[in-house]
Scaffold this motif. Structure first.
Motif, mmCIF file in Angstrom:
data_model
loop_
_atom_site.group_PDB
_atom_site.id
_atom_site.type_symbol
_atom_site.label_atom_id
_atom_site.label_comp_id
_atom_site.label_asym_id
_atom_site.label_seq_id
_atom_site.Cartn_x
_atom_site.Cartn_y
_atom_site.Cartn_z
ATOM 1 N N ARG A 203 8.179 -9.261 9.721
ATOM 2 C CA ARG A 203 9.198 -8.529 10.916
ATOM 3 C C ARG A 203 9.481 -9.531 12.094
ATOM 4 O O ARG A 203 10.700 -9.453 12.559
ATOM 5 C CB ARG A 203 8.097 -7.734 11.541
ATOM 6 C CG ARG A 203 8.778 -6.752 12.692
ATOM 7 C CD ARG A 203 7.810 -5.660 13.199
ATOM 8 N NE ARG A 203 7.120 -5.907 14.518
ATOM 9 C CZ ARG A 203 5.765 -5.685 14.495
ATOM 10 N NH1 ARG A 203 5.130 -4.999 13.495
ATOM 11 N NH2 ARG A 203 5.100 -6.241 15.503
ATOM 12 N N GLN A 204 8.642 -10.764 12.200
ATOM 13 C CA GLN A 204 9.201 -11.558 12.906
ATOM 14 C C GLN A 204 10.666 -12.164 12.905
ATOM 15 O O GLN A 204 11.401 -12.350 13.670
ATOM 16 C CB GLN A 204 8.235 -13.063 12.832
ATOM 17 C CG GLN A 204 8.539 -14.000 13.270
ATOM 18 C CD GLN A 204 7.453 -15.182 13.319
ATOM 19 O OE1 GLN A 204 6.283 -14.944 13.079
ATOM 20 N NE2 GLN A 204 7.959 -16.531 12.951
ATOM 21 N N PHE A 205 10.931 -12.128 11.355
ATOM 22 C CA PHE A 205 12.320 -12.818 10.922
ATOM 23 C C PHE A 205 13.332 -11.611 11.009
ATOM 24 O O PHE A 205 14.576 -11.957 11.723
ATOM 25 C CB PHE A 205 12.368 -13.505 9.677
ATOM 26 C CG PHE A 205 11.145 -14.361 9.153
ATOM 27 C CD1 PHE A 205 11.296 -15.556 10.021
ATOM 28 C CD2 PHE A 205 10.279 -14.241 8.494
ATOM 29 C CE1 PHE A 205 10.333 -16.630 9.930
ATOM 30 C CE2 PHE A 205 9.060 -15.388 8.429
ATOM 31 C CZ PHE A 205 9.554 -16.606 9.218
ATOM 32 N N VAL A 206 12.947 -10.454 10.649
ATOM 33 C CA VAL A 206 13.792 -9.509 10.751
ATOM 34 C C VAL A 206 14.347 -9.004 12.035
ATOM 35 O O VAL A 206 15.326 -8.806 12.516
ATOM 36 C CB VAL A 206 13.151 -8.180 10.049
ATOM 37 C CG1 VAL A 206 13.936 -6.706 10.046
ATOM 38 C CG2 VAL A 206 12.807 -8.663 8.570
ATOM 39 N N SER A 207 13.376 -9.151 12.858
ATOM 40 C CA SER A 207 13.566 -8.732 14.338
ATOM 41 C C SER A 207 14.627 -9.696 14.944
ATOM 42 O O SER A 207 15.428 -9.404 16.161
ATOM 43 C CB SER A 207 12.257 -8.742 15.334
ATOM 44 O OG SER A 207 11.832 -9.953 15.511
ATOM 45 N N GLN A 208 14.910 -10.922 14.650
ATOM 46 C CA GLN A 208 15.658 -11.876 15.143
ATOM 47 C C GLN A 208 17.058 -11.905 14.519
ATOM 48 O O GLN A 208 17.750 -12.734 14.794
ATOM 49 C CB GLN A 208 14.806 -13.124 14.975
ATOM 50 C CG GLN A 208 13.886 -13.262 16.151
ATOM 51 C CD GLN A 208 13.145 -14.533 16.058
ATOM 52 O OE1 GLN A 208 13.126 -15.209 15.064
ATOM 53 N NE2 GLN A 208 12.505 -14.941 17.287
ATOM 54 N N ILE A 209 17.379 -10.881 13.506
ATOM 55 C CA ILE A 209 18.540 -10.968 12.857
ATOM 56 C C ILE A 209 19.568 -10.595 13.693
ATOM 57 O O ILE A 209 19.456 -9.418 14.499
ATOM 58 C CB ILE A 209 18.608 -9.834 11.520
ATOM 59 C CG1 ILE A 209 17.842 -10.598 10.459
ATOM 60 C CG2 ILE A 209 20.070 -9.904 11.418
ATOM 61 C CD1 ILE A 209 17.656 -9.529 9.500
#
Ligand code: C2E
Ligand code: MG
Ligand code: MG
Ligand code: MG
Length: 282
Positions: A203-209
């Motif tokens: 989620r860490q990466f997804v939330s920063q898209i």
């Protein structure tokens, strides 16, 4: 206050750490009764494919204690691990999920997959691993409808033991996801040896898209790598249409997050409102 840790070593021990310790002890004290007091239940969060069709659910544990109220698994699972209570919790989750999964597959179709999270500690506990393998062999665990999610760090810390168990799981026809991918301790050379079916992008990466080029690049790279290795790739924690569009355009084939559905109780999975919501996401 400084606390002596023996041998003349001192570490800072602040008031907030004291408060944290008190809370941990409180949680650890209440945890042992949670099962017999019937304080646990499972909620399920949908996973959809790029067309928006529900292809699976993730079982997530919830705990309500009369005195402490709702306690998040992010808080109590680590405490259960540290106090040696995790295996009984895992066994409860597996047994409960296996009671509920037939209702889900009856409603959502026989191809539906429900994932169960395992802790690092479970992979090196023979009581747990044998129980799971026995469940798969005896039909107690519906192998065609179950998947296990393990975290990358769990995997890396006990590579050979974990890999032997995962090989057994695969032999029994079970699916495996590598959870929180990208945040752990992965070595690329290991990934080709992984006995897994799906990578779950953290989620860490997804939330920063949309806000971080770096997270977008990491996301694209993970998707590419998964494809090259013939693995499915699931993104967790999708909250916006922008994130969803980015992920599908770049080839992510399984999507999960509040945008589609929050984790909800079993009976809500069958309600008209929820079905409508899940269809809206299509
Ligand atoms: P996880 O397995 O990575 O699960 C994803 C977590 O992200 C869940 O939190 C879920 O509710 C949350 N989430 C999903 N979509 C979104 C979103 O769009 N936005 C945001 N902000 N959050 C989202 P939850 O249920 O609190 O669980 C936290 C962690 O606790 C899990 O992370 C997992 O590591 C652990 N856990 C939960 N249930 C179990 C269980 O039955 N067994 C074990 N061993 N661990 C569990
Ligand atoms: Mg998970
Ligand atoms: Mg995850
Ligand atoms: Mg996560």
């Amino acid at each position: 206050k400084a606390k002596n840790e023996g041998k003349g070593r001192y570490v800072w021990f602040t008031a907030s750490m004291q408060e944290e310790t008190r809370r941990k002890i409180q949680v650890a004290t209440h945890l042992p009764q949670a099962i017999e007091n019937d304080e646990f239940h499972l909620v399920y969060q949908a996973k959809v494919n790029s067309k928006g069709k529900v292809v699976g659910f993730e079982a997530l544990l919830r705990w309500f204690d009369n005195e402490l109220g709702n306690i998040s698994p992010a808080e109590f699972i680590p405490i259960a691990e540290q106090s040696d209570r995790i295996s009984e919790i895992t066994l409860w989750v597996i047994v409960q999920a296996c009671l509920e999964i037939p209702h889900i597959s009856e409603h959502y179709g026989e191809d539906i997959r429900v994932s169960i999270n395992l802790s690092a500690y479970d992979l090196k506990n023979v009581h747990v691993t044998e129980f799971i393998l026995e469940g798969l062999r005896s039909g107690g665990i519906p192998r065609n409808n179950v998947e296990f999610e393990i975290t990358e760090s769990a995997y890396m810390n006990n590579f050979s033991i974990a890999n032997a168990f995962l090989a057994e799981l695969k032999k029994e026809g079970c699916k495996i996801s590598l959870d929180d991918f990208g945040t752990g301790y992965s070595s690329l050379s290991y990934i080709t040896e992984f006995n897994i079916d799906t990578l779950k992008i953290d989620r860490q990466f997804v939330s920063q898209i949309g806000t971080s080029k770096r997270s977008e690049l990491i996301t694209i790279t993970i998707i590419e790598m998964a494809k090259n290795l013939n693995l499915n790739v699931c993104a967790e924690g999708i909250e916006t249409h922008e994130q969803s569009a980015f992920l599908t355009e770049n080839g992510c084939n399984i999507l999960q997050g509040f945008l589609y559905s929050k984790p909800i109780p079993l009976d809500a999975l069958f309600s008209q409102e929820e079905q409508a919501l899940l269809n809206l996401a299509n």
